[in-house]
Design an enzyme around this catalytic site. Structure first.
Site, short mmCIF file in Angstrom:
data_model
loop_
_atom_site.label_atom_id
_atom_site.label_comp_id
_atom_site.label_asym_id
_atom_site.label_seq_id
_atom_site.Cartn_x
_atom_site.Cartn_y
_atom_site.Cartn_z
N ARG A 1 -47.46 1.56 23.24
CA ARG A 1 -47.41 2.31 21.98
C ARG A 1 -46.17 3.18 21.81
O ARG A 1 -45.88 3.62 20.70
CB ARG A 1 -48.66 3.20 21.88
CG ARG A 1 -49.88 2.40 21.46
CD ARG A 1 -51.13 3.21 21.66
NE ARG A 1 -51.28 3.54 23.08
CZ ARG A 1 -52.27 4.27 23.58
NH1 ARG A 1 -53.17 4.78 22.78
NH2 ARG A 1 -52.34 4.49 24.87
N ARG B 1 -46.44 -0.77 31.85
CA ARG B 1 -46.74 -0.51 30.43
C ARG B 1 -45.48 -0.52 29.56
O ARG B 1 -45.38 0.25 28.61
CB ARG B 1 -47.45 0.84 30.27
CG ARG B 1 -48.82 0.89 30.90
CD ARG B 1 -49.78 0.02 30.10
NE ARG B 1 -51.13 0.16 30.60
CZ ARG B 1 -52.02 1.03 30.08
NH1 ARG B 1 -51.71 1.79 29.09
NH2 ARG B 1 -53.23 1.09 30.59
N ARG C 1 -49.44 -3.49 16.14
CA ARG C 1 -50.76 -2.90 16.42
C ARG C 1 -51.43 -2.40 15.14
O ARG C 1 -52.66 -2.39 15.05
CB ARG C 1 -50.56 -1.76 17.43
CG ARG C 1 -51.79 -1.05 17.88
CD ARG C 1 -52.68 -1.89 18.78
NE ARG C 1 -53.75 -1.06 19.30
CZ ARG C 1 -54.85 -0.79 18.61
NH1 ARG C 1 -55.04 -1.31 17.42
NH2 ARG C 1 -55.77 0.00 19.13
N ASP D 1 -54.62 -7.03 29.67
CA ASP D 1 -55.23 -5.81 30.20
C ASP D 1 -56.01 -6.15 31.45
O ASP D 1 -56.54 -7.26 31.57
CB ASP D 1 -56.15 -5.15 29.16
CG ASP D 1 -56.47 -3.72 29.54
OD1 ASP D 1 -55.54 -2.88 29.50
OD2 ASP D 1 -57.62 -3.45 29.91
N TYR E 1 -64.59 0.59 36.38
CA TYR E 1 -64.85 0.48 34.93
C TYR E 1 -66.20 -0.14 34.65
O TYR E 1 -66.96 0.29 33.79
CB TYR E 1 -63.76 -0.34 34.24
CG TYR E 1 -62.49 0.45 33.97
CD1 TYR E 1 -62.43 1.32 32.89
CD2 TYR E 1 -61.38 0.33 34.79
CE1 TYR E 1 -61.28 2.07 32.64
CE2 TYR E 1 -60.24 1.07 34.55
CZ TYR E 1 -60.18 1.94 33.47
OH TYR E 1 -59.06 2.67 33.22
#
Ligand code: CP3
Length: 657
Positions: free
Chosen positions: A343, A339, A352, A388, A465
């Protein structure tokens, strides 16, 4: 003097940029100045003064001076004046030399030679004004009457000043050069080599030159290392500062753009100007590099557009990260972070703000931009393509979307045979070509300097998921399906294996050098369940990866599953911080590499603690071939960027062999 307050210096400063300078005599001051302005300093002395002890030219000068043979004597440096008279001391009486000098016109190039002359008791006839280049010297000498046929001596400072000599000779003067000392390479060339490496690998944001000799020696060392073109390219990608016009002319003559020149040719002014200008300059350069990458992307492999022609110090296949994957011993432990493009990084948040997460993934130019920015900002050893693990679920029409704060959500989870029958025919990696395009653009922007990591979710994590409809705490729906409908589980897993294998190979086709498989949530299973419900599918996924491409097999919270994960496959096993790296490796055996395992939360500690922990991990790896430094899991959004950068520097520094 610099008059800004400490606060202003930090605010308007380098903001943590990596700044390289080549000062020798003023190394400590230079470092302190760069750090005061918020930069990370690397000061690599590029030259050493070697006095010419037995200097016939100096003796000849003295003889002629004493005989009244010079009308004008030009002194170029303070150190040179002192050195010249020191060399003459054994043979000549100083008062005779001083008397002879007083009888000539003495020209001091600036305050330093003027001061040195005064120490000798000679008041210079002319002190040349700033910026003290040969042009100002010439202008000053031009003021003298009858320049033609004047006999002029020039005390040189290392190399001859051909421009000045030629201009004086063109005016009819008779010029004698007096070499005093020459610049040699520093005795220890390693810091210079390290600086070249950092520039080539784009780990230097700003490069400052304070003398033209530094440039000559830097280029010479790069030529010795076979890295001259790469050095030039690296310099043109950084913000380059020159102390004054002589140095700037030397840089330009060697094909290097000069971005920053202070109003006054002084170290303090140079650092201050660089701190004020460098962040915007490199941002601008990065943008135009990406624009080049965009234009060149469709023909990335064949066309030399944008930055495609950057060649690094070693072939990409020999990059330390790829060497570690082959369990060879690289020159330092390679490091990247899960990652790393996320963010916590202000550059990411800026992009973003204007685009949704899925839009960023699906627009290759945006994905490439954040991928490359993370590499450039952190100095990590690899780019992981911005994407992702859930993207392969997009074509299944299960309603995948990302909710702010909640992470991924799947509106129509797959829990019954009918759900799978609707979804399975749609499953195909073909719809994911945008990830391949992003990899191609990233390659164009990075050239061969860094490997690119492709990735996918492992079958269990992806299935979780798909079945839960999002993240989960207990994986109740997933495990219930597994235990009660094993056939359906098998079909779901086989569908995922097929798409994931194709998806990984699509990324490799596009230019990914290695791939990582994330089994982030498989730690919720015990060993028996892993063996029965997971291992065959993970193994099939890894086996599907085009041979020759290294695979990192990552999971978290799987201390009880390590041997089984190893058996499922992978050249490198990724482990989290809950295991001791040395113990884990002992269990896995020497036939496999290990990635990890810094606790991401430790990035919230101070740099002393970060250093201590990084060292503990490197010690646990013990220099064994095959260690890739990484976090035990992804970076958290609140993580301080400076600490992330510090970690990368620390790993490189402590692991250098
Ligand atoms: O490592 C990188 O920099 C490459 C990009 C990357 C992302 N996700 C971007 C992302 C990678 C490698 C992943 C992998 C991923 N995605 C995993 C496995 C790694 C892990 O942490 O275990 C998982 C489980 C996912 C699924 C996922 N995607 C979750 C749980 C979330 C939400 C949580 C979060 O961190 O926001 C995402 C969204 C996501 N994927 C973001 C990013 C940068 C945040 C999106 C945003 O900006 O809002």
């Amino acid at each position: 003097m610099i008059d800004a307050t400490a606060h202003d210096e930090k605010r308007g400063g380098f903001g943590g940029l990596h700044v390289i300078a080549f000062e020798s005599r003023m190394a400590a001051e230079t470092r302190a100045l760069i750090e005061r302005f918020g930069g990370r300093a690397m000061v690599a002395p590029a030259m050493a003064e070697a006095p010419i002890e037995d200097n016939p030219a100096a003796f000849e000068f003295a003889d002629r001076l004493l005989a009244g043979g010079f009308d004008v004597v030009i002194f170029l440096t303070g150190v040179g004046v002192r050195e010249l008279f020191r060399a003459l001391d054994g043979r000549y009486r100083r008062e005779d030399l001083v008397a002879a000098l007083r009888g000539a016109t003495t020209v001091a190039r600036g305050p330093k030679p003027a001061a040195a002359l005064r120490e000798l008791g000679v008041e210079p006839s002319i002190s040349v004004p700033e910026p003290n280049t040969w042009r100002e010297i010439l202008a000053a000498v031009d003021e003298l009457a009858k320049i033609a046929e004047r006999r002029i001596a020039i005390q040189e400072y290392g190399t001859a000043n051909h421009d000045l000599c030629a201009a004086l000779e063109a005016r009819g003067a008779v010029v004698t050069a007096v070499p005093v000392y020459r610049w040699t390479m520093p005795a220890d060339r390693e810091p210079l080599r390290a600086a070249i490496r950092a520039i080539v690998e784009r780990q230097a944001d700003c490069v400052l030159f304070t003398s033209s000799h530094q440039i000559a020696n830097l280029m010479r060392q790069a030529a010795d290392d076979g890295a001259l073109p790469q050095l030039r390219q690296g310099l043109n990608r950084a913000a380059v500062g020159s102390i004054g016009p002589i140095c700037a002319a030397e840089l330009r003559a060697r094909g290097i753009e000069v971005d920053i020149e202070p109003a006054h040719p002084k170290l303090g002014h140079l650092v201050k100007a660089a701190a004020a200008q460098a962040p915007a300059i490199i941002e601008q350069k990065r943008k135009s590099a990406l624009a080049g990458a965009r234009m060149a992307a469709p023909q990335a492999r064949t066309q030399k557009g944008g930055e495609a022609d950057i060649s690094p110090l070693y072939a990409r296949a020999d990059h330390p990260l790829l060497r570690a994957c082959r369990r060879e011993r690289p020159p330092y432990t390679p490091v990247w972070l899960m990652r790393q493009a996320g963010r916590y990084m202000p550059e990411y948040r800026r992009v973003r703000e204007r685009h949704s997460f899925l839009e960023m993934c699906q627009r290759p130019e945006l994905a490439a931009e954040v991928t490359v920015t993370a590499v450039e900002r952190l100095g990590v050893d690899a780019a992981i393509i911005f994407a992702d693990i859930l993207l392969p679920l997009l074509p299944l029409n299960v309603g995948l979307h990302y909710e702010k704060g909640d992470g991924p959500v799947i509106d129509r989870p797959v829990r019954r045979a009918a759900d799978l029958e609707r979804a399975a025919p749609l499953a195909s990696a073909e719809a994911l070509g945008f990830v391949g395009d992003a990899i191609k653009m990233t390659r164009t922007a990075l050239g061969d300097r860094k490997p690119i990591i492709g990735f996918a979710g492992a079958p269990f994590t992806l299935a979780s998921y798909l079945i839960e409809g999002g993240g989960s705490r207990n994986y109740q729906a997933t495990k219930t399906l597994m235990y009660t409908q094993p056939d359906l589980w098998d079909r779901i897993m086989k569908m995922i294996v097929r798409v994931t294998g194709d998806y990984l190979n699509l990324q490799i086709e596009a230019g990914a050098d290695l791939v990582q498989i994330f089994d982030s949530w498989v730690g919720c299973l015990g060993p028996d369940d892993y063996r029965r419900y997971v291992m065959p599918y993970s193994r099939a996924t890894i086996a599907a990866v085009r041979s020759g491409t290294p695979v990192i097999h990552f999971s978290a919270d799987t201390a009880s599953l390590l041997e089984l994960m190893r058996a499922a496959g992978g050249d490198v096993i990724g482990v989290d911080w809950r295991v001791d790296l040395a113990h884990a490796w002992a269990r896995l055996g020497d036939g496999v590499g290990v990635q990890g395992n810094f606790d991401p939360i430790a990035l919230f500690a101070d740099t002393g603690e970060i250093r201590r922990r990084a060292k503990a991990i490197l010690d646990a790896a013990g220099g064994r071939p095959g260690h890739i430094f990484n976090l035990g899991h992804g970076i958290l959004p609140e993580t301080p960027v400076d600490n992330v950068r510090a970690l990368i520097d620390i790993v490189h520094e402590l692991s250098a062999r």
